[in-house]
Design a protein around this motif. Structure first.
Motif, PDB file in Angstrom:
ATOM      1  N   ALA A  83       0.827  -1.212   0.000  1.00  0.00           N
ATOM      2  CA  ALA A  83       0.000   0.000   0.000  1.00  0.00           C
ATOM      3  C   ALA A  83       0.867   1.271   0.000  1.00  0.00           C
ATOM      4  O   ALA A  83       0.697   2.148  -0.856  1.00  0.00           O
ATOM      5  CB  ALA A  83      -0.921  -0.021   1.212  1.00  0.00           C
ATOM      6  N   ALA A 116       2.975   1.632  -3.147  1.00  0.00           N
ATOM      7  CA  ALA A 116       2.166   2.058  -4.295  1.00  0.00           C
ATOM      8  C   ALA A 116       1.908   3.567  -4.220  1.00  0.00           C
ATOM      9  O   ALA A 116       2.012   4.287  -5.215  1.00  0.00           O
ATOM     10  CB  ALA A 116       0.850   1.295  -4.323  1.00  0.00           C
ATOM     11  N   GLN A 164       5.239   5.414  -4.950  1.00  0.00           N
ATOM     12  CA  GLN A 164       5.587   5.405  -6.377  1.00  0.00           C
ATOM     13  C   GLN A 164       4.789   6.477  -7.128  1.00  0.00           C
ATOM     14  O   GLN A 164       5.335   7.224  -7.935  1.00  0.00           O
ATOM     15  CB  GLN A 164       5.286   4.034  -6.977  1.00  0.00           C
ATOM     16  CG  GLN A 164       6.341   2.983  -6.649  1.00  0.00           C
ATOM     17  CD  GLN A 164       5.893   1.589  -7.044  1.00  0.00           C
ATOM     18  OE1 GLN A 164       4.904   1.417  -7.738  1.00  0.00           O
ATOM     19  NE2 GLN A 164       6.617   0.593  -6.578  1.00  0.00           N
ATOM     20  N   LEU A 165       3.493   6.528  -6.821  1.00  0.00           N
ATOM     21  CA  LEU A 165       2.652   7.527  -7.496  1.00  0.00           C
ATOM     22  C   LEU A 165       3.087   8.945  -7.118  1.00  0.00           C
ATOM     23  O   LEU A 165       3.081   9.846  -7.953  1.00  0.00           O
ATOM     24  CB  LEU A 165       1.180   7.301  -7.133  1.00  0.00           C
ATOM     25  CG  LEU A 165       0.551   6.055  -7.764  1.00  0.00           C
ATOM     26  CD1 LEU A 165      -0.782   5.733  -7.110  1.00  0.00           C
ATOM     27  CD2 LEU A 165       0.371   6.263  -9.269  1.00  0.00           C
ATOM     28  N   GLN A 188       6.148   9.681  -9.024  1.00  0.00           N
ATOM     29  CA  GLN A 188       5.792   9.926 -10.426  1.00  0.00           C
ATOM     30  C   GLN A 188       5.172  11.313 -10.592  1.00  0.00           C
ATOM     31  O   GLN A 188       5.426  12.001 -11.585  1.00  0.00           O
ATOM     32  CB  GLN A 188       4.815   8.841 -10.912  1.00  0.00           C
ATOM     33  CG  GLN A 188       5.526   7.510 -11.193  1.00  0.00           C
ATOM     34  CD  GLN A 188       4.543   6.419 -11.550  1.00  0.00           C
ATOM     35  OE1 GLN A 188       3.646   6.096 -10.779  1.00  0.00           O
ATOM     36  NE2 GLN A 188       4.720   5.835 -12.726  1.00  0.00           N
ATOM     37  N   ALA A 228      -0.802  17.997 -15.784  1.00  0.00           N
ATOM     38  CA  ALA A 228      -1.961  17.095 -15.903  1.00  0.00           C
ATOM     39  C   ALA A 228      -1.594  15.700 -15.421  1.00  0.00           C
ATOM     40  O   ALA A 228      -2.353  15.053 -14.673  1.00  0.00           O
ATOM     41  CB  ALA A 228      -2.431  17.049 -17.357  1.00  0.00           C
ATOM     42  N   ARG A 237      -2.969  13.516 -12.221  1.00  0.00           N
ATOM     43  CA  ARG A 237      -3.462  12.129 -12.338  1.00  0.00           C
ATOM     44  C   ARG A 237      -2.814  11.242 -11.280  1.00  0.00           C
ATOM     45  O   ARG A 237      -3.479  10.477 -10.593  1.00  0.00           O
ATOM     46  CB  ARG A 237      -3.149  11.565 -13.732  1.00  0.00           C
ATOM     47  CG  ARG A 237      -4.115  11.944 -14.822  1.00  0.00           C
ATOM     48  CD  ARG A 237      -3.972  11.026 -16.022  1.00  0.00           C
ATOM     49  NE  ARG A 237      -2.642  11.042 -16.634  1.00  0.00           N
ATOM     50  CZ  ARG A 237      -2.234  11.958 -17.516  1.00  0.00           C
ATOM     51  NH1 ARG A 237      -3.055  12.919 -17.884  1.00  0.00           N
ATOM     52  NH2 ARG A 237      -1.022  11.898 -18.039  1.00  0.00           N
ATOM     53  N   TYR A 238      -1.509  11.361 -11.184  1.00  0.00           N
ATOM     54  CA  TYR A 238      -0.796  10.519 -10.206  1.00  0.00           C
ATOM     55  C   TYR A 238      -1.225  10.853  -8.777  1.00  0.00           C
ATOM     56  O   TYR A 238      -1.406   9.959  -7.946  1.00  0.00           O
ATOM     57  CB  TYR A 238       0.721  10.713 -10.350  1.00  0.00           C
ATOM     58  CG  TYR A 238       1.278  10.115 -11.639  1.00  0.00           C
ATOM     59  CD1 TYR A 238       1.008   8.795 -11.984  1.00  0.00           C
ATOM     60  CD2 TYR A 238       2.054  10.875 -12.502  1.00  0.00           C
ATOM     61  CE1 TYR A 238       1.517   8.246 -13.166  1.00  0.00           C
ATOM     62  CE2 TYR A 238       2.565  10.335 -13.681  1.00  0.00           C
ATOM     63  CZ  TYR A 238       2.291   9.022 -14.006  1.00  0.00           C
ATOM     64  OH  TYR A 238       2.783   8.482 -15.162  1.00  0.00           O
ATOM     65  N   ALA A 248      -4.062  12.094  -7.825  1.00  0.00           N
ATOM     66  CA  ALA A 248      -5.438  11.610  -7.600  1.00  0.00           C
ATOM     67  C   ALA A 248      -5.431  10.111  -7.307  1.00  0.00           C
ATOM     68  O   ALA A 248      -6.130   9.622  -6.403  1.00  0.00           O
ATOM     69  CB  ALA A 248      -6.300  11.911  -8.819  1.00  0.00           C
ATOM     70  N   ALA A 249      -4.621   9.386  -8.090  1.00  0.00           N
ATOM     71  CA  ALA A 249      -4.533   7.933  -7.865  1.00  0.00           C
ATOM     72  C   ALA A 249      -3.933   7.641  -6.494  1.00  0.00           C
ATOM     73  O   ALA A 249      -4.396   6.751  -5.765  1.00  0.00           O
ATOM     74  CB  ALA A 249      -3.701   7.282  -8.964  1.00  0.00           C
ATOM     75  N   SER A 266      -6.443   8.160  -3.808  1.00  0.00           N
ATOM     76  CA  SER A 266      -7.463   7.095  -3.729  1.00  0.00           C
ATOM     77  C   SER A 266      -6.912   5.846  -3.016  1.00  0.00           C
ATOM     78  O   SER A 266      -7.668   5.027  -2.507  1.00  0.00           O
ATOM     79  CB  SER A 266      -7.947   6.723  -5.130  1.00  0.00           C
ATOM     80  OG  SER A 266      -6.921   6.038  -5.829  1.00  0.00           O
ATOM     81  N   LEU A 267      -5.586   5.704  -2.977  1.00  0.00           N
ATOM     82  CA  LEU A 267      -4.993   4.522  -2.320  1.00  0.00           C
ATOM     83  C   LEU A 267      -5.064   4.605  -0.797  1.00  0.00           C
ATOM     84  O   LEU A 267      -4.970   3.595  -0.103  1.00  0.00           O
ATOM     85  CB  LEU A 267      -3.524   4.380  -2.728  1.00  0.00           C
ATOM     86  CG  LEU A 267      -3.220   3.877  -4.128  1.00  0.00           C
ATOM     87  CD1 LEU A 267      -1.718   3.892  -4.351  1.00  0.00           C
ATOM     88  CD2 LEU A 267      -3.733   2.469  -4.328  1.00  0.00           C
TER      89      LEU A 267
END
Lengths: 223, 550
Positions: free
Chosen positions: B66, B69, B72-73, B76, B87, B91-92, B94-95, B98-99
């Motif tokens: 967890a 992950a 990493q995002l 990124q 942009a 995205r990263y 937001a992802a 959500s984790l």
């Protein structure tokens, strides 16, 4: 050759002899039942320890399995979330932004492939409708599956062991009372006339107490 | 007269029989309590194991799946921001956001998504380490209770045996007609019965303490251990104080509090607590080794040496205590003794590695820890001598130059031995013929024409993303084993370690070995002091250092 005194005590001594024999037999039975109870306590302890091992093995294996699957789901979820945001960004791009569309489509293809690959590495039946993962359900199911096959309740076994242990101790008390009764009957031969009757009464009372106590223990009335 | 005597003997037999029945009951009761405590101990040990495995598997997921992950995002996203791709960064992010709901580790109070700060130690303590510590204490308590009742049960067996002999003698006295023999048998039988009764009474009066009857003390101790695990030693001491108040004879509390005080540099209090734990029956080489360290920092070298010698004699596998002994001997001016201790310790390390190789296994990590620990101890002594102040007081060192010289020699020997054992399984042999000179550090600058220049120096700012080691060399031979170790603020970061076969020929200038490669546009060298060691075939050929400043 019998003495006159021996002759006069003859019937009483027969009764005493019978009481001694009876007490010995009852004592042996009580000792046997006590031994059985002690053995049962040991067996229940062993069963309890086995259940403890089963329980903790189940917990550990369930945890390893479920969190392993949850890890795979996390990879899937990460890629799926990226896919969704990419799709949203892609939908907002004007049609003539060809270069950007190409970059996003390429990334979308990668994240979709990754999500698809990850989806095959965990059991999909634990996916909820909203896309979340039912970790607790998987853990519960793994535990329940194990409980169907193996004893996972050490407390019940340990409680039973304790009951048997108490029973064994109670039999020992009854046996001790019978042993004292036996001593009283044995002493009748070497004490004076008045003391003989006292010892006979005391021994008989102890015999009754020990026997009744043992019967109550056997019937489970004292625990 | 004879009948009266026999009557008396009979009454005695009756009394001894009653006592025997009572002792038999006590023996049975003690045996039952022994069994129950033994069962509890076994059960707690299994539960502890289970909690440890399931807790570790869970925290492994939380951190390695967890959090990784999320991390990493986040990286990124930083990289995308660095490239100006807002942009993609969004995205990263937001992802990543959500984790957060996938694991409690990614939520307060363990994690701050704004700063990325993670308190994994606290999470581990809260989720399973606290419970495992509690189970461990309950197990220790149950095992102690089992031992105590086992001792009692065995003692009662002895008393029953004495009573049986007594009964035999009294029976014999009743059965025979010889007056003197009757008297002897009855007196001895009666005396034995009396002894058995007194012993049984003493055994019965012996209390059996069960720490589990004081759960508040265990809870306070568990809290202290958890806080110490998180590095909060001052708070841990407060928790241990409470545990000691609730259970003044709780040995583990004093040992744990001593450890916390040692880390807080409160050496006198630490040694006092270690001694108290020792007096309460707690003894293990690790604790005694730490007690010796507390003596060492107080300048109580003789006490430290005596204790370290005793630990080494009974636990020769504690390599770190052997090195500590050498350091204490050295700082107290016993240079020859220190030399001998270090030689013996290094020989022991060699034997451990060879024994592991012969058995087809690997040596314990404690061996490498012990070797590193040995170097650290000597470097500390050299630091004291250089600074002229510190703890223990350098004024206590009798012959500074001699001590410093031996410390420098032994440091080099231990470092070379470590590399030799780690990569070749044998101590390095021979002498170094190659020469490494002009060892410097440079940040690569990529020019438009494809060539690379280096900004050479020993202090760098603005977070360089790459760093290279540059040096001239002579007398090298292709195929030699090169090992480069990088220490960041004094601790080796093994992920930086370079192991390679030399292929640069016999001599040359400005040879480059990249130490840190720019993995991505987010990687920068952290602000720290970096020092490197350059080994050729296990022999230390060169050392150097550089700083990265904020």
């Amino acid at each position: 050759m019998e003495t006159p005194e021996e002759r006069s005590d003859g019937p009483a001594m027969v009764i005493v002899a019978l009481l001694i024999a009876f007490t010995s037999v009852i004592g042996a039975i009580v000792a046997w039942r006590g031994s059985i109870a002690a053995d049962a306590a040991g067996d229940a302890d062993t069963a309890g320890l086995r259940a403890t091992i089963n329980l903790n093995e189940t917990r550990a294996l369930s945890s390893v399995t479920a969190y392993g699957d949850y890890g795979a789901y996390t990879q899937y979820y990460r890629e799926r979330q990226l896919t969704q945001t990419l799709e949203e960004d892609l939908a907002e791009l004007p049609e003539d932004a060809e270069d950007e569309i190409e970059v996003l489509v390429e990334e979308l293809s990668r994240t979709t492939d990754n999500a698809t690959a990850a989806q095959g590495t965990f059991p999909n039946q634990y996916l909820n409708r909203d896309g979340t993962y039912a970790l607790d359900r998987q853990l519960g199911q793994l535990f329940a599956d194990s409980a169907r096959l193996r004893d996972l309740d050490p407390a019940a076994n340990f409680a039973e062991a304790d009951r048997f242990r108490v029973k064994s101790e109670q039999f020992l008390i009854a046996f001790s009372i019978l042993a004292v009764a036996l001593v009283a009957f044995t002493l009748i031969e070497v004490v004076g006339q008045r003391a003989k009757y006292l010892l006979l009464i005391a021994g008989s009372l102890l015999l009754v107490a020990g026997t009744v106590g043992a019967v109550l223990v056997e019937m489970g009335r004292l625990s | 007269m004879g009948d009266r005597f026999k009557g008396l003997i009979s009454v005695l037999i009756a009394l001894v029989t009653v006592v025997t029945a009572l002792v038999a009951y006590l023996q049975s009761d003690a045996g039952n309590r022994d069994d129950r405590a033994g069962r509890d101990a076994n059960s707690l040990a299994v539960e502890m194991l289970g909690q440890n495995v399931s807790g570790n598997s869970r925290s492994y997921y939380d951190y390695n799946e967890a959090y990784q992950a999320w991390y990493q995002l986040d990286v990124q996203a930083s990289a995308a921001l660095g490239r100006g791709d807002n942009a993609a960064a969004e995205r990263y992010l937001a992802a990543a956001e959500s984790l957060v709901r996938l694991s409690p580790l990614l939520q307060p109070p363990y994690f701050d998504p704004e700063t990325g700060e993670l308190d994994f130690d606290r999470y581990e303590v809260d989720t399973f380490r606290g419970r495992v510590t509690q189970l461990s204490e309950e197990y220790t308590a149950a095992a102690g209770v089992k031992d105590a009742w086992d001792t009692k049960a065995n003692a009662y067996v002895l008393h029953l045996t004495i009573l049986a002999v007594s009964l035999f003698l009294l029976g014999l006295a009743a059965a025979i007609d010889h007056r003197i023999s009757q008297l002897i048998f009855s007196i001895v039988g009666g005396a034995l019965a009396l002894v058995a009764v007194v012993l049984a009474a003493l055994t019965y009066a012996q209390p059996v303490f069960d720490l589990r009857s004081n759960p508040e003390a265990i809870a306070a101790y568990t809290q202290g251990v958890g806080l110490a695990y998180q590095g909060q030693d001052a708070e841990a001491v407060t928790a241990f104080d409470e545990a000691a108040r609730l259970q003044p004879d709780y040995a583990a509390v004093y040992a744990a509090r001593a450890g916390a005080k040692l880390r807080l540099s409160d050496y006198l209090a630490a040694s006092t607590d270690f001694e108290r734990a020792q007096n309460l029956g707690l003894e293990n080489p690790s604790m005694l080794g730490d007690l010796a360290i507390a003596y060492y920092y107080q300048g109580r070298f003789d006490e430290a040496i005596a204790l370290q010698q005793s630990v080494v004699a009974s636990n020769p596998s504690e390599l770190w205590v052997q090195f500590d002994l050498g350091a204490t001997q050295l700082i107290s001016g016993q240079v020859e003794a220190a030399r001998a201790t270090y030689d013996a310790a290094m020989q022991f390390a060699v034997e451990q590695v060879q024994a592991a190789q012969a058995a087809g296994t690997a040596p314990s990590s404690a061996l490498w820890f012990g070797l590193d620990f040995g170097v650290l101890g000597l470097e500390e002594i050299r630091g004291l001598i250089a600074a002229g102040e510190g703890t223990p007081d350098p004024a206590l060192i009798p012959n500074l130059a001699e001590v410093d010289a031996l410390a420098a020699t032994v440091i080099k020997q231990i470092k070379e031995l470590t590399v030799g054992l780690e990569y070749q399984g044998v101590p390095p042999s021979g002498t170094l013929t190659a020469q490494i000179t002009n060892l410097t550090f440079g940040e690569p600058i990529y020019l438009d024409d494809g060539t690379i220049e280096f900004e050479v120096g020993d202090t760098f700012t603005d977070g360089p993303t790459e760093m290279s080691l540059l040096f001239d060399y002579a007398g090298m031979r292709d195929g030699q084993e090169i090992v480069v170790k990088v220490y960041i603020d004094g601790t080796e970061d093994a992920s930086w370690r370079i192991i390679r076969e030399w292929d640069g020929g016999e001599s040359g200038e400005s040879y480059e070995i990249p130490l840190a490669i720019s993995y991505s546009d987010t990687f920068v060298l952290a602000s720290a002091y970096y020092n490197i060691e350059f080994y050729i075939d296990g022999l230390l050929a060169a050392e150097g250092a550089f700083w990265i400043e904020d």
